[in-house]
Design an enzyme around this catalytic site. Structure first.
Site, PDB file in Angstrom:
ATOM      1  N   TYR A 123       5.909 -43.055  50.039  1.00 15.77           N
ATOM      2  CA  TYR A 123       6.678 -42.089  49.236  1.00 15.77           C
ATOM      3  C   TYR A 123       6.501 -42.404  47.767  1.00 15.77           C
ATOM      4  O   TYR A 123       6.578 -43.576  47.363  1.00 15.77           O
ATOM      5  CB  TYR A 123       8.166 -42.158  49.583  1.00 15.77           C
ATOM      6  CG  TYR A 123       8.616 -40.922  50.323  1.00 15.77           C
ATOM      7  CD1 TYR A 123       8.619 -39.698  49.668  1.00 15.77           C
ATOM      8  CD2 TYR A 123       9.003 -40.970  51.653  1.00 15.77           C
ATOM      9  CE1 TYR A 123       8.999 -38.544  50.342  1.00 15.77           C
ATOM     10  CE2 TYR A 123       9.386 -39.823  52.324  1.00 15.77           C
ATOM     11  CZ  TYR A 123       9.371 -38.611  51.661  1.00 15.77           C
ATOM     12  OH  TYR A 123       9.746 -37.469  52.316  1.00 15.77           O
ATOM     13  N   GLU A 132       7.927 -40.179  44.922  1.00 14.96           N
ATOM     14  CA  GLU A 132       8.545 -39.120  44.102  1.00 14.96           C
ATOM     15  C   GLU A 132       8.522 -39.520  42.645  1.00 14.96           C
ATOM     16  O   GLU A 132       8.807 -40.668  42.289  1.00 14.96           O
ATOM     17  CB  GLU A 132       9.990 -38.878  44.554  1.00 14.96           C
ATOM     18  CG  GLU A 132      10.035 -38.031  45.799  1.00 14.96           C
ATOM     19  CD  GLU A 132      11.441 -37.654  46.227  1.00 14.96           C
ATOM     20  OE1 GLU A 132      12.375 -37.754  45.409  1.00 14.96           O
ATOM     21  OE2 GLU A 132      11.588 -37.256  47.389  1.00 14.96           O
ATOM     22  N   ASP A 154      -5.832 -18.244  38.228  1.00 14.32           N
ATOM     23  CA  ASP A 154      -5.896 -18.853  39.561  1.00 14.32           C
ATOM     24  C   ASP A 154      -7.371 -18.913  39.967  1.00 14.32           C
ATOM     25  O   ASP A 154      -7.971 -17.889  40.295  1.00 14.32           O
ATOM     26  CB  ASP A 154      -5.085 -17.993  40.538  1.00 14.32           C
ATOM     27  CG  ASP A 154      -5.106 -18.547  41.958  1.00 14.32           C
ATOM     28  OD1 ASP A 154      -5.961 -19.421  42.253  1.00 14.32           O
ATOM     29  OD2 ASP A 154      -4.290 -18.104  42.774  1.00 14.32           O
ATOM     30  N   THR A 183      -6.647 -24.406  44.235  1.00 14.06           N
ATOM     31  CA  THR A 183      -6.608 -25.264  45.414  1.00 14.06           C
ATOM     32  C   THR A 183      -7.775 -26.239  45.263  1.00 14.06           C
ATOM     33  O   THR A 183      -8.607 -26.089  44.364  1.00 14.06           O
ATOM     34  CB  THR A 183      -6.764 -24.463  46.717  1.00 14.06           C
ATOM     35  OG1 THR A 183      -7.908 -23.619  46.602  1.00 14.06           O
ATOM     36  CG2 THR A 183      -5.541 -23.626  47.007  1.00 14.06           C
ATOM     37  N   LYS A 226     -11.725 -25.377  48.513  1.00 12.34           N
ATOM     38  CA  LYS A 226     -12.642 -24.250  48.764  1.00 12.34           C
ATOM     39  C   LYS A 226     -14.016 -24.636  48.215  1.00 12.34           C
ATOM     40  O   LYS A 226     -14.617 -25.568  48.735  1.00 12.34           O
ATOM     41  CB  LYS A 226     -12.050 -22.974  48.155  1.00 12.34           C
ATOM     42  CG  LYS A 226     -10.704 -22.613  48.796  1.00 12.34           C
ATOM     43  CD  LYS A 226     -10.157 -21.298  48.308  1.00 12.34           C
ATOM     44  CE  LYS A 226      -8.937 -20.881  49.092  1.00 12.34           C
ATOM     45  NZ  LYS A 226      -7.666 -21.212  48.428  1.00 12.34           N
ATOM     46  N   ARG A 229      -7.256 -30.333  51.656  1.00 15.02           N
ATOM     47  CA  ARG A 229      -6.342 -29.203  51.455  1.00 15.02           C
ATOM     48  C   ARG A 229      -5.276 -29.603  50.467  1.00 15.02           C
ATOM     49  O   ARG A 229      -4.478 -30.507  50.739  1.00 15.02           O
ATOM     50  CB  ARG A 229      -5.645 -28.841  52.772  1.00 15.02           C
ATOM     51  CG  ARG A 229      -6.545 -28.494  53.919  1.00 15.02           C
ATOM     52  CD  ARG A 229      -7.249 -27.205  53.712  1.00 15.02           C
ATOM     53  NE  ARG A 229      -6.331 -26.091  53.667  1.00 15.02           N
ATOM     54  CZ  ARG A 229      -6.448 -25.003  54.434  1.00 15.02           C
ATOM     55  NH1 ARG A 229      -7.416 -24.911  55.314  1.00 15.02           N
ATOM     56  NH2 ARG A 229      -5.611 -24.008  54.319  1.00 15.02           N
TER      57      ARG A 229
HETATM   58  N1  DSN Z   1      -6.012 -17.782  52.174  1.00 14.82           N
HETATM   59  C1  DSN Z   1      -6.964 -18.113  51.138  1.00 14.82           C
HETATM   60  C2  DSN Z   1      -8.245 -17.387  51.312  1.00 14.82           C
HETATM   61  O1  DSN Z   1      -8.745 -17.383  52.426  1.00 14.82           O
HETATM   62  O2  DSN Z   1      -8.788 -16.854  50.375  1.00 14.82           O
HETATM   63  C3  DSN Z   1      -6.388 -17.904  49.788  1.00 14.82           C
HETATM   64  O3  DSN Z   1      -5.297 -18.722  49.666  1.00 14.82           O
END
Ligand code: DSN
Length: 424
Positions: A52, A54, A198, A224, A227, A233
């Site tokens: 943990y 925090e 974003d 994120t 990707k 993730r």
């Molecule tokens: N769900 C994601 C996507 O597949 O583009 C975006 O967060």
């Protein structure tokens, strides 16, 4: 780890093994998916899951932070260097939380946000009607031009002038072209709005210098990490120094408790991997592969939204083929080609059975596939589409897909000195 799992939970062990086989024996074209390296996988399943932490480095609410402080600082420094940002917060659990934290840092509930409509390529958390972001904030959506499929900055400017949002969100989950963050920055300035970008989908292309970076123009950049960026993730926020304190407070204690330290550790590893010439070569190949796939699909008479792609993804508008997106996605899945059905701009069909299919090339590129394989994949898609009700042909395509997959092993299945198995 597998030995322990096999011993203590053979059922889950077997299911993980099956998922490994599925990932290895299929062509994964969902543009938000990828394969992480063995190093990222190891960091993410490390003992950091036990801790943990925090708070932030040097200011925690639990003791025992001798190591976690060093790890989080490394992750922050690597992210700042990679994105050339003043400040990085690497704690958001996901892109959705990162977006909400960005709004919470800059505006008050009830203020207006303006983002891209979900059905035109935006994300749920850009203020779409079923998302809490449209309940806490007043939400206005801009759309692409339905003729061209492209962002229409005159229309976006007019909408911004009409509604005077406090935040404009630039960024998408299903937009196949370059986004002019500088123009979004000008519009935000004209109406006195903050700009949030974003870049969840294109972060890997941004750090490789292939897509324009929003960092000079945006107050806060959200992403994120899993990707095109090819990390675990997770989520991340980058911002100008003046917003650093507010952004940190919005993430913790505003929205989250303890950060997931194992994820944050794996993010640090992924940031190091992304800061290499091999990563730049991978990102360049992602775009080349997308273009090769798109060009071949066009030759086969598929309609692509905007007529092609500049990035890692494309959207097929299937209306001229008279096959719903869901039906084709399911047939392709049976042929071991994994995609997702998607709305296309101005889609008359409902979101659960839309007219489009979204394809992307990050995962096949990580496996080492190049333009000729991308073209071969277009041929597979064409054959399935033309034989949508002929199960024997779909099965035959599946066998050929398996053969192709066997020539490009998943990098996670072996240890590669040059990281990630990119054979550039
Ligand atoms: N769900 C994601 C996507 O597949 O583009 C975006 O967060």
């Amino acid at each position: 780890m597998k030995t322990a799992l096999e011993q203590y939970d053979p059922q889950i062990y077997e299911l993980i093994r099956q998922e490994e086989a599925r990932q290895s024996g299929s062509i994964r074209l969902i543009p938000s998916e990828n394969y992480v390296s063995r190093a990222v996988m190891m960091a993410s399943s490390s003992c950091l899951t036990n801790k943990y932490a925090e708070g932030y480095p040097g200011k925690r609410y639990y003791e025992g932070q001798q190591v976690t402080d060093l790890i989080e600082k490394l992750a922050q420094d690597r992210a700042k260097k990679l994105f050339k940002a003043d400040h990085a917060n690497v704690q958001p659990y996901s892109g959705s939380v990162a977006n909400l934290a960005a709004y919470a840092a800059l505006i008050q509930p009830g203020d207006t946000i303006m983002g891209m409509s979900l059905s035109h390529g935006g994300h749920l958390t850009h203020g779409w009607k079923v998302s809490l972001t449209s309940k806490y904030y007043k939400s206005v959506s801009y759309e692409v031009n339905t003729e061209t499929g492209r962002l229409d900055f005159d229309a976006i400017r007019d909408l911004a002038k009409k509604h005077r949002p406090k935040i404009i969100i630039s960024g998408a989950t299903a937009y196949p072209r370059t986004i002019d963050f500088d123009v979004f920055g000008e519009i935000a300035q004209e109406v006195g709005a903050f700009l949030i970008s974003d870049i969840a989908h294109i972060a890997g292309l941004v750090v490789a210098g292939i897509h324009k970076s929003p960092v000079p123009y945006a107050d806060v950049v959200s992403t994120t990490t899993h990707k095109t960026l090819r990390g675990p993730r997770g989520g991340m926020l980058l911002c100008k120094a003046e917003h650093a304190e507010k952004v940190d407070k919005a993430v913790f204690p505003g929205l989250q408790g303890g950060p997931h330290m194992h994820t944050l550790t794996a993010i640090a590893v992924a940031m190091a991997e992304a800061d290499t010439p091999e990563f730049v070569a991978y990102a360049q190949q992602v775009v080349k592969n997308a273009k090769a796939l798109a060009d071949k699909l066009l030759e086969y008479g598929f309609n692509l939204v905007t007529g092609g792609t500049d990035n890692h993804l494309m959207l097929i508008d299937l209306r001229n083929k008279d096959i719903p997106g869901k039906k084709l996605a399911k047939a392709l899945d049976r042929a071991r080609i994994v995609t997702n059905y998607n709305t296309v701009p101005g889609d008359p069909a409902p979101p659960f059975n839309p007219s489009g299919l979204r394809l992307g090339t990050p995962a096949i590129t990580t496996r080492g596939m190049r333009e000729s394989e991308a073209e071969q994949i277009a041929t597979f898609i064409h054959r399935v589409t033309e034989n949508i009700d002929k199960e024997s042909i779909i099965e035959q395509v599946g066998k050929e897909v398996l053969l192709l997959c066997s020539q490009f092993p998943v990098p996670e299945h072996f240890i590669i000195p040059q990281r990630n198995g990119y054979r550039g």
